[in-house]
Design a protein around this motif. Structure first.
Motif: not given
Length: 255
Positions: A158-163, A186-187, A209-210, A165-166
């Motif tokens: 969930q965190q990877k979807q919200q933030f 990769g998101v 993070v983006c 990685p750059c």
């Protein structure tokens, strides 16, 4: 609320998987009986056990039979090896103490694989099942640990979807460049975002993070009362010094 419900569903799904296909009517085997099922000539079959669940793996004989790459798994419960990859005698054991959440998830994944691809035979009397085929405290503990690992994985996803990685690259001449795109980390997504440092309480350092810079904050898709800044106001984010607040890339000079 929905996040708590999702975590509860994950736990229920894990519990169903961990018990699937192993009703009380299943056959009970001792460790000595299971050792007779290593696929050698004259032996009655080819079995292996995982978390005390016994599977008939005859269909995978080229892998599990004598001379196969995974022959060490046959005729025993080698649960730990499924997580560690250690196929020495010291690793081909059923103890799971000290395993990390990622290693527990590996065991869960393998259990899913065998449940989907091989016939369950019964239960191994020992660490995970007693002489009546009832779960032991050791099994309940590892099931709880796996469920907790699944929740942590869901939170991480969930965190990877919200933030996400750059993207990043480094050179001695130019320093480090961070940038965001609709594919970074990769998101895949409809927005690129802007680079920020994400700090988590209790975690050392920070990572790039983006971050969405418009629309409502994460978790509030239907909200009409927001500042149209996306997640930029999240308290765990820090802006990179010397970079424009809304730039999609940031260069940190060396030295």
């Amino acid at each position: 609320m929905w996040r708590g419900a999702a975590a509860a569903l994950l736990g229920l799904a894990a519990a169903c998987l961990l018990r699937r296909g192993f009703e009380p009517r299943g056959r009970l085997l001792s460790a000595a009986e299971l050792r007779r099922y290593r696929g050698a000539p004259g032996e009655p079959g080819l079995y292996l056990a995982l978390l005390g669940r016994v599977f008939d793996v005859q269909r995978g004989r080229k892998h599990y039979g004598p001379g196969g790459a995974y022959s060490g798994l046959a005729g025993r419960d080698a649960t730990r090896a499924f997580a560690s990859g250690d196929f020495t005698p010291a690793g081909l054991v059923d103890t799971v103490s000290g395993l990390s959440p990622a290693e527990l998830l590996s065991i869960h994944s393998w259990l899913s694989f065998y449940s989907d691809n091989y016939e369950p035979v019964g239960k191994l009397v020992g660490r995970f099942y007693d002489e009546n085929g009832a779960p032991t405290e050791a099994l309940r503990e590892v099931e709880a640990a796996i469920e907790e690992a699944l929740k942590l994985q869901a939170q991480s996803d969930q965190q990877k979807q919200q933030f996400p990685p750059c993207n990043s690259e480094w050179s001695s001449a130019k320093g480090t460049r961070f940038w965001c795109s609709q594919q970074s980390g990769g998101v895949p997504r409809a927005w690129a975002g802007v680079p920020r440092q994400l700090h988590r309480p209790g975690s050392p350092g920070a990572r790039c993070v983006c971050v969405r810079s418009s629309g409502p904050p994460w978790g509030q898709p239907g909200s009409s009362q927001h500042s149209d800044r996306g997640d930029l106001d999240n308290p765990h984010l820090r802006q990179y010094e010397g970079c424009h607040p809304l730039a999609e890339q940031c260069i940190l000079l060396t030295g």
